[in-house]
Design a protein around this motif. Structure first.
Motif, PDB file in Angstrom:
ATOM      1  N   LEU A 171       0.826  -1.219   0.000  1.00 44.08           N
ATOM      2  CA  LEU A 171       0.000   0.000   0.000  1.00 44.08           C
ATOM      3  C   LEU A 171       0.854   1.261   0.000  1.00 44.08           C
ATOM      4  CD1 LEU A 171      -2.685  -1.114   2.612  1.00 44.08           C
ATOM      5  CD2 LEU A 171      -2.880  -1.127   0.104  1.00 44.08           C
ATOM      6  N   GLY A 172       2.171   1.094   0.078  1.00 41.40           N
ATOM      7  CA  GLY A 172       3.079   2.239   0.098  1.00 41.40           C
ATOM      8  C   GLY A 172       3.451   2.701   1.488  1.00 41.40           C
ATOM      9  N   VAL A 173       2.996   2.000   2.537  1.00 42.77           N
ATOM     10  CA  VAL A 173       3.316   2.363   3.919  1.00 42.77           C
ATOM     11  C   VAL A 173       4.683   1.773   4.266  1.00 42.77           C
ATOM     12  CG1 VAL A 173       2.637   2.157   6.341  1.00 42.77           C
ATOM     13  CG2 VAL A 173       0.877   2.426   4.561  1.00 42.77           C
ATOM     14  N   LEU A 174       5.600   2.636   4.671  1.00 39.94           N
ATOM     15  CA  LEU A 174       6.945   2.205   5.024  1.00 39.94           C
ATOM     16  C   LEU A 174       7.113   2.223   6.536  1.00 39.94           C
ATOM     17  CD1 LEU A 174       8.971   4.211   2.359  1.00 39.94           C
ATOM     18  CD2 LEU A 174       8.002   1.902   2.178  1.00 39.94           C
ATOM     19  N   TYR A 175       8.004   1.373   7.049  1.00 40.72           N
ATOM     20  CA  TYR A 175       8.167   1.222   8.496  1.00 40.72           C
ATOM     21  C   TYR A 175       9.625   0.943   8.869  1.00 40.72           C
ATOM     22  CZ  TYR A 175       8.147  -1.029  13.041  1.00 40.72           C
ATOM     23  OH  TYR A 175       8.445  -1.370  14.343  1.00 40.72           O
ATOM     24  N   TRP A 176      10.028   1.550   9.961  1.00 42.55           N
ATOM     25  CA  TRP A 176      11.311   1.253  10.598  1.00 42.55           C
ATOM     26  C   TRP A 176      11.089   1.217  12.106  1.00 42.55           C
ATOM     27  CZ3 TRP A 176      10.625   4.827   6.783  1.00 42.55           C
ATOM     28  CH2 TRP A 176      11.388   4.690   5.622  1.00 42.55           C
ATOM     29  N   HIS A 177      11.876   0.404  12.802  1.00 42.16           N
ATOM     30  CA  HIS A 177      11.907   0.465  14.266  1.00 42.16           C
ATOM     31  C   HIS A 177      13.273   1.003  14.647  1.00 42.16           C
ATOM     32  CE1 HIS A 177      10.510  -0.269  18.298  1.00 42.16           C
ATOM     33  NE2 HIS A 177      11.728  -0.674  18.572  1.00 42.16           N
ATOM     34  N   LEU A 178      13.281   2.138  15.346  1.00 37.70           N
ATOM     35  CA  LEU A 178      14.504   2.867  15.656  1.00 37.70           C
ATOM     36  C   LEU A 178      14.646   3.067  17.163  1.00 37.70           C
ATOM     37  CD1 LEU A 178      14.015   5.550  12.865  1.00 37.70           C
ATOM     38  CD2 LEU A 178      15.545   3.564  12.763  1.00 37.70           C
ATOM     39  N   ASN A 179      15.722   3.735  17.559  1.00 33.93           N
ATOM     40  CA  ASN A 179      15.998   4.005  18.964  1.00 33.93           C
ATOM     41  C   ASN A 179      15.501   5.398  19.341  1.00 33.93           C
ATOM     42  OD1 ASN A 179      17.005   4.402  21.517  1.00 33.93           O
ATOM     43  ND2 ASN A 179      19.156   4.388  20.917  1.00 33.93           N
ATOM     44  N   PRO A 180      14.332   5.502  19.954  1.00 37.93           N
ATOM     45  CA  PRO A 180      13.777   6.823  20.259  1.00 37.93           C
ATOM     46  C   PRO A 180      14.469   7.531  21.426  1.00 37.93           C
ATOM     47  CG  PRO A 180      12.382   5.140  21.193  1.00 37.93           C
ATOM     48  CD  PRO A 180      13.443   4.421  20.404  1.00 37.93           C
ATOM     49  N   LYS A 181      15.235   6.807  22.216  1.00 41.38           N
ATOM     50  CA  LYS A 181      15.886   7.407  23.388  1.00 41.38           C
ATOM     51  C   LYS A 181      17.045   8.319  22.999  1.00 41.38           C
ATOM     52  CE  LYS A 181      13.373   5.217  26.439  1.00 41.38           C
ATOM     53  NZ  LYS A 181      12.074   5.808  26.591  1.00 41.38           N
ATOM     54  N   ASP A 182      17.618   8.084  21.810  1.00 37.35           N
ATOM     55  CA  ASP A 182      18.773   8.867  21.368  1.00 37.35           C
ATOM     56  C   ASP A 182      18.641   9.179  19.879  1.00 37.35           C
ATOM     57  OD1 ASP A 182      21.226  10.169  21.630  1.00 37.35           O
ATOM     58  OD2 ASP A 182      22.371   8.344  21.174  1.00 37.35           O
ATOM     59  N   TYR A 183      17.453   9.632  19.482  1.00 35.32           N
ATOM     60  CA  TYR A 183      17.204   9.825  18.049  1.00 35.32           C
ATOM     61  C   TYR A 183      18.120  10.880  17.427  1.00 35.32           C
ATOM     62  CZ  TYR A 183      14.366  13.951  19.175  1.00 35.32           C
ATOM     63  OH  TYR A 183      13.938  15.165  19.627  1.00 35.32           O
ATOM     64  N   GLU A 184      18.560  11.865  18.228  1.00 33.37           N
ATOM     65  CA  GLU A 184      19.435  12.908  17.683  1.00 33.37           C
ATOM     66  C   GLU A 184      20.759  12.336  17.189  1.00 33.37           C
ATOM     67  OE1 GLU A 184      18.188  13.133  20.856  1.00 33.37           O
ATOM     68  OE2 GLU A 184      17.288  15.098  21.150  1.00 33.37           O
ATOM     69  N   ASN A 185      21.229  11.228  17.799  1.00 35.93           N
ATOM     70  CA  ASN A 185      22.519  10.633  17.447  1.00 35.93           C
ATOM     71  C   ASN A 185      22.385   9.293  16.739  1.00 35.93           C
ATOM     72  OD1 ASN A 185      24.092  12.722  18.781  1.00 35.93           O
ATOM     73  ND2 ASN A 185      23.272  11.867  20.676  1.00 35.93           N
ATOM     74  N   ASP A 186      21.164   8.875  16.434  1.00 32.46           N
ATOM     75  CA  ASP A 186      20.937   7.572  15.818  1.00 32.46           C
ATOM     76  C   ASP A 186      21.359   7.625  14.343  1.00 32.46           C
ATOM     77  OD1 ASP A 186      19.825   5.326  14.526  1.00 32.46           O
ATOM     78  OD2 ASP A 186      18.098   5.278  15.864  1.00 32.46           O
ATOM     79  N   LYS A 187      22.386   6.862  14.005  1.00 30.36           N
ATOM     80  CA  LYS A 187      22.942   6.860  12.633  1.00 30.36           C
ATOM     81  C   LYS A 187      21.901   6.376  11.610  1.00 30.36           C
ATOM     82  CE  LYS A 187      27.481   7.692  13.467  1.00 30.36           C
ATOM     83  NZ  LYS A 187      27.575   9.064  13.864  1.00 30.36           N
ATOM     84  N   GLU A 188      21.128   5.345  11.964  1.00 30.55           N
ATOM     85  CA  GLU A 188      20.128   4.837  11.035  1.00 30.55           C
ATOM     86  C   GLU A 188      19.073   5.913  10.742  1.00 30.55           C
ATOM     87  OE1 GLU A 188      17.198   1.025  10.205  1.00 30.55           O
ATOM     88  OE2 GLU A 188      18.011   1.287  12.222  1.00 30.55           O
ATOM     89  N   PHE A 189      18.629   6.596  11.794  1.00 26.13           N
ATOM     90  CA  PHE A 189      17.652   7.669  11.622  1.00 26.13           C
ATOM     91  C   PHE A 189      18.226   8.785  10.750  1.00 26.13           C
ATOM     92  CE2 PHE A 189      15.689  11.639  13.457  1.00 26.13           C
ATOM     93  CZ  PHE A 189      14.478  11.496  12.820  1.00 26.13           C
ATOM     94  N   GLN A 190      19.470   9.159  10.996  1.00 25.04           N
ATOM     95  CA  GLN A 190      20.110  10.211  10.202  1.00 25.04           C
ATOM     96  C   GLN A 190      20.224   9.801   8.732  1.00 25.04           C
ATOM     97  OE1 GLN A 190      20.260  13.087  11.473  1.00 25.04           O
ATOM     98  NE2 GLN A 190      19.866  12.359  13.534  1.00 25.04           N
ATOM     99  N   THR A 191      20.532   8.530   8.492  1.00 25.74           N
ATOM    100  CA  THR A 191      20.636   8.034   7.113  1.00 25.74           C
ATOM    101  C   THR A 191      19.278   8.081   6.422  1.00 25.74           C
ATOM    102  OG1 THR A 191      22.492   6.604   7.703  1.00 25.74           O
ATOM    103  CG2 THR A 191      21.302   6.053   5.697  1.00 25.74           C
ATOM    104  N   ILE A 192      18.227   7.667   7.124  1.00 32.86           N
ATOM    105  CA  ILE A 192      16.877   7.723   6.559  1.00 32.86           C
ATOM    106  C   ILE A 192      16.518   9.166   6.205  1.00 32.86           C
ATOM    107  CG2 ILE A 192      14.408   7.407   7.051  1.00 32.86           C
ATOM    108  CD1 ILE A 192      15.351   5.050   8.923  1.00 32.86           C
ATOM    109  N   ARG A 193      16.770  10.083   7.126  1.00 32.33           N
ATOM    110  CA  ARG A 193      16.458  11.498   6.884  1.00 32.33           C
ATOM    111  C   ARG A 193      17.199  12.013   5.654  1.00 32.33           C
ATOM    112  NH1 ARG A 193      17.274  15.645  11.379  1.00 32.33           N
ATOM    113  NH2 ARG A 193      16.273  16.895   9.775  1.00 32.33           N
ATOM    114  N   GLN A 194      18.472  11.708   5.579  1.00 33.65           N
ATOM    115  CA  GLN A 194      19.281  12.199   4.464  1.00 33.65           C
ATOM    116  C   GLN A 194      18.841  11.564   3.142  1.00 33.65           C
ATOM    117  OE1 GLN A 194      23.466  11.310   4.712  1.00 33.65           O
ATOM    118  NE2 GLN A 194      23.977  13.090   3.460  1.00 33.65           N
TER     119      GLN A 194
END
Length: 187
Positions: free
Chosen positions: A35-58
Motif C-alpha cells: 500500500l506504500g506504507v513504510l516502516y522502521w523500528h529505531l531508537n527513540p531514546k537517542d534519536y538525535e545521534n541515531d545513525k540509522e535515523f540520520q541516514t533515513i532522513r538524508q
C-alpha cells in the motif's frame, strides 16, 4: 518488537479501542508495503545521534522536523484536534511520523477500501504515502509524543474524503495499480 496492524471492525464506539475483527485479521509489513506504507523500528531514546535515523532522513530528504506532544494537558482544544485527526483525509505529501513516547493508531484504507489499523509505539517510524486515505487517533493510554518530519517546509493541509480528483490521490491510485503484488522496500 514488530509493528502490529490488523483489519478493523467498523463501528462508532470509542475510537481509542483496538476494534479487532472477529476473528482477528492481522496485516503483515509486506501487505502495508504494498500500500506504500513504510516502516522502521529505531531508537527513540537517542534519536538525535541515531545513525540509522540520520541516514533515513538524508536519503529521503527529510530536512525539517518538529515535536508534537499529544495529550489533554498539553494541547489546546484537545478534543477538537483529535476529531480533526480522525476525519478521513489525504495529504498532497507523505506523512512521516516517528513515535518517541506513548502510542496511537494510524488507520489506512487498503485496495478494497477496508480499514487497517496500525498501532504505533515507542520507536516506530512510519511513512504514509501522499494520496492514501488515512486518519489518526490515540489509543487508551491517551498520550503520544511524535516527531513529525517533512521534505522542505512543513505542510499540514488535509483534504477530507472524497478526493478522487486530487492529483496526489490520482498518483497514489496509479502507483498502487502498477505495483500490485510488488512490495516496496523500507530503508
Amino acid at each position: 518488537m514488530a509493528l502490529q496492524a490488523w483489519y478493523m471492525e467498523e463501528n462508532k464506539e470509542d475510537q481509542t479501542l483496538p476494534h479487532h475483527c472477529n476473528p482477528k485479521e492481522h496485516v503483515s509489513l509486506s501487505k502495508l508495503a504494498e500500500l506504500g506504507v513504510l516502516y522502521w523500528h529505531l531508537n527513540p531514546k537517542d534519536y538525535e545521534n541515531d545513525k540509522e535515523f540520520q541516514t533515513i532522513r538524508q536519503t529521503r530528504g527529510y530536512n525539517y522536523m518538529d515535536l508534537l506532544d499529544l495529550c489533554p494537558e498539553k494541547v489546546e482544544n484537545y478534543e477538537e484536534k483529535l476529531k480533526n485527526f480522525y476525519r478521513e483525509h489525504i495529504h498532497a505529501d507523505e506523512e512521516i511520523r516517528y513515535c518517541l513516547e506513548g502510542s496511537g493508531y494510524f488507520d489506512v484504507r487498503d485496495k478494497d477500501d477496508r480499514w487497517i489499523r496500525i498501532w504505533i509505539k515507542e520507536g516506530d517510524m512510519i511513512v504514509l504515502p501522499a494520496g492514501i486515505y488515512h486518519r489518526f487517533t490515540l489509543d487508551t493510554t491517551n498520550y503520544v509524543k511524535l516527531l513529525r518530519l517533512f521534505v522542505g517546509e512543513p505542510v499540514w493541509t488535509c483534504y477530507n474524503r472524497p478526493q478522487e480528483e486530487h492529483p496526489s490521490r490520482k498518483e497514489y491510485i496509479k502507483n498502487l495499480s502498477e505495483k500490485v503484488g510488488v512490495a516496496l522496500q523500507a530503508y
